[in-house]
Enzyme design. Structure first.
Site, mmCIF file in Angstrom:
data_model
loop_
_atom_site.group_PDB
_atom_site.id
_atom_site.type_symbol
_atom_site.label_atom_id
_atom_site.label_comp_id
_atom_site.label_asym_id
_atom_site.label_seq_id
_atom_site.Cartn_x
_atom_site.Cartn_y
_atom_site.Cartn_z
ATOM 1 N N GLN A 251 -34.953 64.981 71.692
ATOM 2 C CA GLN A 251 -36.853 64.198 71.575
ATOM 3 C C GLN A 251 -36.475 62.356 71.412
ATOM 4 O OE1 GLN A 251 -39.639 65.856 72.618
ATOM 5 N NE2 GLN A 251 -38.594 67.267 71.700
ATOM 6 N N LYS B 143 -35.627 67.745 78.686
ATOM 7 C CA LYS B 143 -36.502 66.842 78.219
ATOM 8 C C LYS B 143 -36.500 65.675 78.175
ATOM 9 C CE LYS B 143 -36.176 69.764 74.064
ATOM 10 N NZ LYS B 143 -37.555 70.597 73.748
ATOM 11 N N CYS C 248 -41.280 75.700 66.354
ATOM 12 C CA CYS C 248 -39.586 75.785 65.651
ATOM 13 C C CYS C 248 -39.461 75.254 64.705
ATOM 14 C CB CYS C 248 -38.961 75.427 67.317
ATOM 15 S SG CYS C 248 -38.973 76.434 68.577
ATOM 16 N N HIS D 227 -35.699 70.915 63.801
ATOM 17 C CA HIS D 227 -35.624 72.185 64.947
ATOM 18 C C HIS D 227 -34.733 73.374 64.690
ATOM 19 C CE1 HIS D 227 -35.637 74.073 68.600
ATOM 20 N NE2 HIS D 227 -37.241 73.390 68.997
ATOM 21 N N ASP E 254 -29.506 65.390 66.780
ATOM 22 C CA ASP E 254 -29.994 65.915 67.666
ATOM 23 C C ASP E 254 -30.568 65.057 68.534
ATOM 24 O OD1 ASP E 254 -31.952 67.518 68.835
ATOM 25 O OD2 ASP E 254 -32.396 68.709 67.526
HETATM 26 C C1 LIG Z 1 -35.621 68.049 68.478
HETATM 27 C C2 LIG Z 1 -35.046 69.254 69.366
HETATM 28 N N1 LIG Z 1 -33.875 69.943 68.799
HETATM 29 C C3 LIG Z 1 -33.275 70.810 69.540
HETATM 30 C C4 LIG Z 1 -34.187 71.464 70.725
HETATM 31 C C5 LIG Z 1 -33.440 73.048 71.228
HETATM 32 O O1 LIG Z 1 -33.241 72.033 72.869
HETATM 33 P P1 LIG Z 1 -33.013 73.717 73.893
HETATM 34 O O2 LIG Z 1 -34.196 74.749 73.904
HETATM 35 O O3 LIG Z 1 -33.264 72.869 74.828
HETATM 36 O O4 LIG Z 1 -31.402 73.672 73.383
HETATM 37 C C6 LIG Z 1 -35.696 70.977 70.759
HETATM 38 C C7 LIG Z 1 -36.604 71.258 71.986
HETATM 39 O O5 LIG Z 1 -36.880 72.575 72.016
HETATM 40 C C8 LIG Z 1 -35.816 70.099 69.863
HETATM 41 O O6 LIG Z 1 -37.103 69.234 70.517
#
Ligand SMILES: Cc1ncc(COP(=O)(O)O)c(C=O)c1O
Lengths: 413, 142
Positions: free
Chosen positions: A209, A232, A370, A129, A206
């Site tokens: 998910q 999430k 993203c 992401h 990270d």
């Molecule tokens: C794999 C992953 N990393 C990071 C993020 C970023 O999360 P947040 O927007 O809650 O900071 C997301 C969510 O969109 C994600 O799916």
């Protein structure tokens, strides 16, 4: 009509906890398949928020009055619940942030500024992401370090042999996701952590998910840092967690300055508070932290194994039904996946598909999610993504499939 | 020029009112409108002619002939193309001054904002802005 086996989810009881699901959008019963972006909140989370503001609200840690005491206790209880949830060694290793993005930025900025030097290397994966790409690009540029990328195969799986080739004594950090938000791929993080540690590097996972689907045991994984978002995992928005090993967090400089993170302040010198407070400058998101505990209880009550078995059933069924449609091309077919399906339809732009789906009451995500570098890998601009949570049903998958089929027909006429 | 900018916008409002705010019918109608949009020459689909702000891609080009502006536009998505065709229907064949003076009130009146969503109507907004910029630029030439 298919049925799901091997789980113990009472779906009617689960759905009854989510008032938002029971509504029509554009005149159609809502089917919410955008869970990887954020999932819905059970009534108990909403109640906890209301209860906090109605009866307990006060700023925490500083007040000596009763409400401050109640709020502080409830706030710190969540920290302990999270500690147990991810099996951290101690509650002080749990830092509250705004979300996964801030958690990663915190590490990149604080750890990176102290430990990254010219010529050092940071390795991420091709599945990341933007939140797990950009902070590393920024700190690498600042410190003169080099960013490298673990490649993936056509199915969307990290190629482990290439990881071995990339790792060296120059590698200082490896950062990758536990599960991909665009493709659903579950990455072999334990194995990669082992390899990275053998090369002397630290690892950030990270987990955005992963936390609502997969068992997460940070000690068993031996992760140095683990980042995730409450929203999430049936919890409130704008709240996240950074887990870090105490020995690392203690060596890291504060990320931001302000109240809460200090021991003593004079104009000559400030001494910093201990972890986790050193990293929690300012008044935190008190109400959301308190309500987050209920989201974790919700997951724990159902049981991660049950949730996974149930969602796997949805994933398998939806994948099979999508494969029945000739013009559908699945993007990412890893052997191990969470409940995320990305696809494109020949001759129909994902934007049009998303709009049509919405008109039929089905909420899906369209675009690059993203993960632009990942889209580049597949030479596409974006996909349609359906992603599942424990309150989704096979009937909803059927609605989704017939909606998709009728849209395809409309375009072919 | 027989019908004014106002006439055409009112005509569009009338057409959409017959769709009864039904989302599927509306999208379907918008797509049909897109199919009627005159084809844009591939050579005009340049990086420079891309209107920023759209989730989907929109190309917009304008030429001035005898004091009248001709707009050519296209999109890579069927629904956006339909929206684009609505704008083109209103603005094509008008003088620079008419373009500069346009108030696109039909968008609110037919609930397009609700149907299209902010992210995407931003794209439409960018296109309207670009149309006006062309009007302004050409008004210095006539
Ligand atoms: C794999 C992953 N990393 C990071 C993020 C970023 O999360 P947040 O927007 O809650 O900071 C997301 C969510 O969109 C994600 O799916």
């Amino acid at each position: 009509m298919a049925t799901l086996e091997k789980h113990k989810i009472d779906i009617d009881k689960v759905r009854a906890e989510f008032p938002i699901l029971d509504q029509k959008v554009n005149g159609k019963q809502l089917v919410y398949f955008d869970n990887a972006a954020t999932n819905q909140k059970p009534q108990r989370v909403i109640d906890a928020l209301v209860h906090h503001y109605q009866t307990d609200n006060a700023n925490i840690h500083r007040g000596i009055h009763t409400l401050a005491e109640r709020s502080t206790t409830a706030f710190e209880e969540t920290r302990k619940v999270i500690q147990v949830f991810i099996n951290a060694n101690e509650a002080e290793e749990i830092i509250f942030t705004k979300g996964t993005s801030e958690s990663i930025n915190l590490v990149a900025s604080s750890w990176g500024r102290k430990f990254l030097n010219t010529g050092d290397e940071v390795i991420i994966s091709a599945l990341e992401h933007h939140s797990n790409i950009v902070p590393w690009q920024m700190i690498c540029e600042e410190r003169g370090a080099v960013l490298k990328v673990m490649p993936i195969n056509e199915k969307g799986e990290i190629i482990l042999e290439k990881v071995d080739e990339l790792l060296s004594e120059k590698t200082k950090m490896v950062a990758l996701n536990h599960a991909s938000n665009s493709l659903g791929t579950i990455n072999p993080v334990k194995e990669i952590i082992k390899k990275a540690h053998a090369a002397g590097a630290k690892v950030l996972i990270d987990g955005a998910q992963a936390t609502s689907h997969l068992p997460v045991d940070v000690q068993d994984l031996d992760a140095d840092f683990y980042a995730f978002s409450a929203h999430k995992m049936y919890g409130p928005t704008g709240l996240g967690v950074l887990y870090g090993k105490r020995i690392l967090l203690e060596k890291m400089p504060p990320y931001q300055g302000g109240g809460e993170m200090i021991k003593e302040v004079s104009f000559e010198k400030t001494t910093y508070n201990d972890i986790p407070y050193k990293f929690e400058a300012g008044t935190p998101d008190i109400a959301n932290v308190i309500a987050f505990k209920e989201a974790i209880h919700f997951i724990n009550e159902l049981g991660k194994a049950n949730i996974a078995a149930y969602e796997d059933g949805l994933l398998t069924y939806a994948t099979a039904r999508l494969k029945e449609i000739d013009s559908v091309r699945l993007i990412g077919e890893a052997a191990n996946k969470v409940g995320v399906i990305s696809f494109e339809v020949e001759g129909i732009h994902h934007f049009d598909l998303g709009m049509w789906m919405d008109a039929k009451g089905v909420a899906v995500r369209t675009g690059h999610h993203c993960t632009q570098p990942l889209m580049d890998f597949y030479c596409i601009e974006g996909t349609v993504r359906a992603s599942f949570s424990v309150y989704n049903t096979l009937e909803e998958v059927d609605i989704f499939i017939s909606a998709l089929k009728s849209i395809i027909e409309r375009f072919n006429k | 020029m027989s019908s004014t900018v106002k006439d055409i916008q009112d005509e569009i409002i009338e057409e959409f009112s017959m769709l009864d705010s039904d989302m599927e019918m509306t999208i379907s109608y918008i797509m049909e409108l897109g199919e009627q949009l005159p084809e844009m020459d591939e050579s005009l689909k340049t990086e420079q002619n891309i209107v920023k702000g759209c989730q989907s891609k929109v190309w917009l080009n304008a030429t001035l002939n005898d004091g009248i502006i001709d707009f050519q536009a296209d999109s890579n998505t069927a629904i956006t193309k339909g929206l684009v065709s609505l704008l083109i229907r209103i603005v094509s064949g008008r003088s620079p001054q008419e373009i500069v003076d346009i108030d696109f009130y039909f968008i609110d009146k037919i609930g397009l904002n609700r149907f299209i969503g902010t992210q995407r109507s931003n794209g439409l907004g960018a296109m309207m802005k670009q149309i006006k910029l062309y009007g302004l630029a050409f008004s210095t030439l006539v």
